[in-house]
Design a protein around this motif. Structure first.
Motif, short mmCIF file in Angstrom:
data_model
loop_
_atom_site.label_atom_id
_atom_site.label_comp_id
_atom_site.label_asym_id
_atom_site.label_seq_id
_atom_site.Cartn_x
_atom_site.Cartn_y
_atom_site.Cartn_z
N PRO A 231 -63.97 -70.77 -3.44
CA PRO A 231 -65.33 -70.95 -2.96
C PRO A 231 -66.28 -69.91 -3.55
N PHE A 232 -67.52 -70.21 -3.42
CA PHE A 232 -68.55 -69.45 -4.05
C PHE A 232 -68.79 -68.13 -3.29
N SER A 233 -68.42 -67.00 -3.92
CA SER A 233 -68.33 -65.72 -3.21
C SER A 233 -69.63 -65.14 -2.65
N PRO A 234 -70.73 -65.11 -3.42
CA PRO A 234 -71.94 -64.55 -2.81
C PRO A 234 -72.37 -65.29 -1.53
N LEU A 235 -72.14 -66.60 -1.49
CA LEU A 235 -72.46 -67.34 -0.26
C LEU A 235 -71.60 -66.86 0.90
N ARG A 236 -70.34 -66.58 0.60
CA ARG A 236 -69.43 -66.10 1.66
C ARG A 236 -69.89 -64.74 2.15
N VAL A 237 -70.32 -63.88 1.23
CA VAL A 237 -70.77 -62.55 1.65
C VAL A 237 -72.03 -62.67 2.50
N LYS A 238 -72.93 -63.57 2.08
CA LYS A 238 -74.16 -63.77 2.84
C LYS A 238 -73.82 -64.27 4.26
N ALA A 239 -72.89 -65.21 4.33
CA ALA A 239 -72.49 -65.74 5.64
C ALA A 239 -71.87 -64.63 6.49
N LEU A 240 -71.13 -63.72 5.84
CA LEU A 240 -70.51 -62.61 6.58
C LEU A 240 -71.56 -61.59 7.02
N GLN A 241 -72.59 -61.44 6.21
CA GLN A 241 -73.66 -60.51 6.60
C GLN A 241 -74.33 -61.03 7.89
N MET A 242 -74.57 -62.35 7.93
CA MET A 242 -75.15 -62.94 9.15
C MET A 242 -74.21 -62.72 10.34
N PHE A 243 -72.93 -62.89 10.09
CA PHE A 243 -71.93 -62.70 11.14
C PHE A 243 -71.96 -61.27 11.68
N HIS A 244 -72.06 -60.30 10.76
CA HIS A 244 -72.10 -58.90 11.17
C HIS A 244 -73.34 -58.58 12.00
N ASN A 245 -74.43 -59.32 11.72
CA ASN A 245 -75.67 -59.08 12.46
C ASN A 245 -75.79 -59.97 13.68
N SER A 246 -74.70 -60.66 14.05
CA SER A 246 -74.77 -61.59 15.18
C SER A 246 -74.26 -60.92 16.45
N SER A 247 -74.52 -61.57 17.57
CA SER A 247 -74.09 -61.03 18.86
C SER A 247 -72.56 -61.01 18.97
N LEU A 248 -71.87 -61.72 18.07
CA LEU A 248 -70.40 -61.68 18.09
C LEU A 248 -69.89 -60.31 17.67
N MET A 249 -70.67 -59.63 16.83
CA MET A 249 -70.21 -58.34 16.30
C MET A 249 -71.00 -57.14 16.83
N LYS A 250 -72.22 -57.38 17.34
CA LYS A 250 -72.94 -56.22 17.87
C LYS A 250 -73.90 -56.63 18.98
N ASP A 251 -74.12 -55.70 19.90
CA ASP A 251 -75.05 -55.96 21.00
C ASP A 251 -76.45 -56.15 20.44
N GLY A 252 -77.14 -57.14 20.98
CA GLY A 252 -78.52 -57.37 20.54
C GLY A 252 -78.62 -58.07 19.19
N GLY A 253 -77.51 -58.56 18.67
CA GLY A 253 -77.53 -59.27 17.39
C GLY A 253 -78.10 -60.68 17.56
N ILE A 254 -78.24 -61.41 16.46
CA ILE A 254 -78.78 -62.78 16.54
C ILE A 254 -77.82 -63.67 17.33
N SER A 255 -78.37 -64.71 17.98
CA SER A 255 -77.55 -65.56 18.84
C SER A 255 -76.54 -66.34 18.02
N GLU A 256 -75.50 -66.84 18.69
CA GLU A 256 -74.49 -67.63 17.98
C GLU A 256 -75.09 -68.89 17.39
N THR A 257 -76.06 -69.49 18.12
CA THR A 257 -76.70 -70.71 17.62
C THR A 257 -77.43 -70.41 16.31
N ASP A 258 -78.15 -69.30 16.29
CA ASP A 258 -78.86 -68.95 15.05
C ASP A 258 -77.89 -68.64 13.92
#
Ligand SMILES: [Zn+2]
Length: 401
Positions: A231-258
């Motif tokens: 799979p296309f790696s920069p897209l995966r990194v971008k998706a992981l960056q969103m994940f790191h900034n989400s409420s799954l990984m930190k308090d006050g992060g973006i919602s799971e829906t977003d």
């Protein structure tokens, strides 16, 4: 945190849908019957071709595995293997007799730092934790009977989201976006030496450029090799960056829906939406697909039943007609190609070439005349020939690459 909560929602949705698909269930029944006859020799093959890494041989790797296993709540014993290969790769092999197998290429073990290996370990364990082996994508796509275009597209789409889930499991084990990104950068570029300094923002900017080009039809975008990797790696990194900034990984992060919406937006860059879209650019793509599939089917001088089937899977309502004028279609093709090129970016045109490959493969594998026609078509669409080679050689396999 339960690892199940991290799994991509699209991975969950698509795998539920695929498990109900009649073709997928038939293949799964077949595999279950074979497995019912006794072990399939997976472990024996691994022992004969790879080196099992004992605790004494690789204490650090085992400790890392134990930590990931605990974090992801893996419930069966895991064996680690190394095999000789210059490629960076790793794989999680479907369990046999209650044991799970994780394999690493020698290059990967030699070239990856500890935190990067931890990401790879978590990624591979993630495939097991999320039941990705339950969908036999390799069997279905490469089996005797080719899958319908619809099913093939759903499977490849699911497979991308499955990688996103596995990446999240790996990121959850590593807890460092930087390590994860370095790891994916090494996988994509093959570079580990100090000549190249990894730079996260620059790596991610590739995705932004890709999105811009996607929105600017007809822009003469230079072909980027990175689009070819699967799979296309920069897209995966971008998706992981969103994940790191989400409420799954930190308090006050973006919602799971977003988070899920954001990931879908990224993945849409790889989706064949032109099949449904009413936009002029998409209509030009479909007109071309119509002529292209017929000309590839006819490359050998006659059109087989399997080829008619693929055609009807794409264009059900038109139905195939004996009276299609192939000479006329061939004559008109450059005009149709010009309309596509004028209105669509290179990634979009690559989607078209990818879909035309389905026709070339209608009878299992593409014949020389079909490959040659496909390459002529790629040239008309200004898509590089090696993309065709790569598509036809593509290995489908639940691994990192
Ligand atoms: Zn994977």
């Amino acid at each position: 945190m339960n690892a199940d909560l991290l799994r991509s929602k699209q991975d969950v949705r698509l795998s539920e849908m695929l498990l109900k698909d009649p073709t997928v269930s038939a293949v799964n029944d077949f595999i279950a019957r074979k497995e019912g006859q006794g072990p399939q020799g997976t472990r024996r093959r691994l022992l004969a071709t790879s080196v099992r890494l004992s605790k004494a041989m690789a204490p650090g790797l085992h400790k890392m595995a134990e930590e990931c296993i605990e974090r992801l709540d893996v419930s069966i014993p895991v064996e680690l293997y190394a095999y000789s290969s210059p490629q960076f790769n790793a794989a999680c092999v479907k369990p046999e007799e209650g044991r799970l197998f994780i394999m690493f290429s020698s290059a990967l073990l030699d070239g990856f730092a500890e935190d990067e290996l931890r990401f790879v370990m978590g990624h591979e364990l993630g495939h097991h934790v999320y039941g990705h082996h339950d969908i036999p994508i390799g069997y279905v796509l490469k089996g005797q009977k080719p899958a319908s275009p619809d099913l093939a597209l759903s499977l490849t789409s699911w497979s991308r989201y499955a990688e996103i889930s596995a990446d999240r499991a790996g990121a959850y084990c590593t807890q460092s976006l930087d390590a994860v990104a370095r790891s994916l950068f090494k996988l994509a570029s093959g570079v580990t030496s100090s000549v190249v300094q990894f730079h996260l923002a620059d790596f991610l900017s590739q995705v932004d450029e890709m999105q811009l080009e996607d929105q600017a039809p007809g822009a003469g975008a230079p072909v980027q090799d990175w689009f070819m990797t699967h799979p296309f790696s920069p897209l995966r990194v971008k998706a992981l960056q969103m994940f790191h900034n989400s409420s799954l990984m930190k308090d006050g992060g973006i919602s799971e829906t977003d988070l899920e919406l954001g990931v879908e937006g990224l993945m849409a860059l790889m989706e064949p939406s032109y099949l449904e879209s009413k936009a002029d650019a998409a209509i030009a793509m479909r007109h071309f697909l119509f002529a292209g599939t017929l000309l590839i089917a006819n490359a050998n001088g006659d059109i087989s039943e399997q080829e008619i089937k693929v055609f009807e899977d794409f264009f059900g309502k038109y139905k195939y007609k004996e009276s299609f004028n192939m000479e006329r279609l061939a004559e008109d093709l450059p005009k149709r190609a010009a309309a596509v090129v004028e209105q669509n970016s290179i990634p979009k045109r690559m989607q078209l070439v990818r879909d035309l490959c389905t026709m070339a493969r209608a009878e299992g594998h593409a014949k020389p005349a079909e490959v040659s026609k496909l390459k002529d078509i790629a040239e008309l669409l200004e898509v590089p020939e090696f993309f065709v080679d790569q598509l036809l050689a593509e290995e489908v396999d639940i691994a990192l690459s």
